[in-house]
Enzyme design. Structure first.
Site, mmCIF file in Angstrom:
data_model
loop_
_atom_site.group_PDB
_atom_site.id
_atom_site.type_symbol
_atom_site.label_atom_id
_atom_site.label_comp_id
_atom_site.label_asym_id
_atom_site.label_seq_id
_atom_site.Cartn_x
_atom_site.Cartn_y
_atom_site.Cartn_z
ATOM 1 N N ASN A 9 1.310 -1.084 -0.249
ATOM 2 C CA ASN A 9 0.163 0.281 0.205
ATOM 3 C C ASN A 9 1.353 1.200 -0.371
ATOM 4 O OD1 ASN A 9 -2.063 1.867 0.548
ATOM 5 N ND2 ASN A 9 -2.264 1.714 2.663
ATOM 6 N N LYS A 11 0.397 3.829 -0.106
ATOM 7 C CA LYS A 11 -0.070 5.247 -0.003
ATOM 8 C C LYS A 11 -0.872 6.712 -0.428
ATOM 9 C CE LYS A 11 -0.077 3.313 5.059
ATOM 10 N NZ LYS A 11 0.058 3.456 6.058
ATOM 11 N N HIS A 95 -9.718 1.087 4.375
ATOM 12 C CA HIS A 95 -8.256 0.609 5.525
ATOM 13 C C HIS A 95 -8.203 1.710 6.870
ATOM 14 C CE1 HIS A 95 -4.092 2.569 6.104
ATOM 15 N NE2 HIS A 95 -3.630 1.247 5.818
ATOM 16 N N GLU A 97 -6.505 4.606 7.810
ATOM 17 C CA GLU A 97 -6.797 6.059 7.583
ATOM 18 C C GLU A 97 -7.676 6.441 7.022
ATOM 19 O OE1 GLU A 97 -2.670 5.609 5.335
ATOM 20 O OE2 GLU A 97 -2.327 4.604 7.660
ATOM 21 N N GLU A 167 -5.086 -5.503 10.387
ATOM 22 C CA GLU A 167 -4.536 -4.451 10.301
ATOM 23 C C GLU A 167 -4.524 -3.726 11.843
ATOM 24 O OE1 GLU A 167 -2.007 -3.187 6.158
ATOM 25 O OE2 GLU A 167 -3.784 -1.702 6.805
ATOM 26 N N GLY A 173 2.465 1.919 10.428
ATOM 27 C CA GLY A 173 3.572 3.173 11.352
ATOM 28 C C GLY A 173 3.878 3.161 11.816
ATOM 29 N N SER A 213 3.506 -2.185 10.691
ATOM 30 C CA SER A 213 5.287 -2.608 10.805
ATOM 31 C C SER A 213 5.935 -3.837 9.926
ATOM 32 C CB SER A 213 5.561 -1.926 11.896
ATOM 33 O OG SER A 213 4.841 -0.823 11.896
#
Ligand code: PEP
Length: 252
Positions: A9, A11, A95, A97, A167, A173, A213
């Site tokens: 991904n 992003k 996702h 985010e 996730e 991240g 991660s």
């Protein structure tokens, strides 16, 4: 046996020239192999070029999002048909985010998942708890709710094209990975939840990816867990050598 998947991904990273350079580096690095499917998800504007460059190379191209409507007054949005018209038939939905910064609710995600099914697109559907959910012991409940609200009104045949990505938000991240045991425990729970709703046979076939991660140093251990069928990779997918090392870790 479930074929593993490693999906990158990207992003909101990489201009067109940078994306081209990364794709060329991936083509030089990655040794395709039947035991792992490789997917990259560049930004919308880089998708047509990615499709062109990967036409004869076994890396699939995915979008990072799409709208649930077919067309209309949704400024700034992209539809399933627009993606399909440029040769993209995979999409990442839900996702964390998107959920956190763009207010994507379970309701919206249910419509998007329905659209992906209608349009015969592969849906890499993300679920995962916040740190507070885990510390309060409600991580299983949160993930079960995300799954059931967005996906459980879909018919059994929709799951031929659904990949779940677990996730944990606290691991995305942050450099903090779920332990292999934590990942396995949640992946097993997701598979059991699918089995209860749709039956054991379906549950045994759905691929469940871990994201959060994943790096070359921890990929093998995570991917060796029995219910972990590969990974959704953020930061490490932006570097060809790292991404290649993660793909290699997924090979059996
Ligand atoms: C992600 O955002 O899907 C992700 C897993 O990111 P990272 O690998 O950087 O934690």
């Amino acid at each position: 046996m479930r074929t593993k998947i490693v999906a990158g991904n990207w992003k909101m990273n990489k201009t067109l020239p940078e994306a081209v350079a990364l794709i060329e580096a991936l083509k030089n690095n990655i040794q395709p192999d039947k035991t792992v499917e490789v997917i990259i998800a560049p930004a919308y504007v880089n998708l047509p070029k990615a499709v062109e460059l990967l036409q004869d190379f076994p890396i699939a191209v995915s979008a990072q999002n799409m709208h649930f409507a077919d067309h209309g007054a949704y400024t700034g949005e992209i539809s399933a048909d627009m993606l399909k018209a440029i040769g993209v038939d995979t999409v990442i939905l839900g996702h964390s985010e998107r959920r956190a910064y763009f207010n994507e609710t379970d309701d919206v995600l249910q419509k998007k998942a329905q659209k992906a099914y209608e349009k015969n697109m592969t849906n890499i559907f993300c679920v995962g708890e916040q740190l507070e959910d885990r510390t309060k012991g409600r991580h299983f409940e949160v993930v079960k709710n995300q799954l059931s609200k967005a996906l459980f009104d879909l018919p059994l045949q929709a799951y031929k094209k659904i990949v779940i990505a677990y996730e944990p938000v606290w691991a995305i991240g942050t450099g903090q990975t779920a332990s292999p045991e934590q990942a396995q425990e949640m992946h097993r729970f997701i598979r059991e939840t699918l089995a209860q709703k749709y039956g054991r046979d379906l549950a045994n076939h759905v691929r469940i990816l871990y994201g959060g991660s994943v790096k070359p140093a921890n990929a093998s251990e995570i991917f060796s867990q029995p219910d972990v069928d590969g990974g959704l990779i953020g930061g490490a997918s932006l570097n060809a050598e790292d991404f290649n090392a993660i793909v290699t870790a997924a090979k059996s």
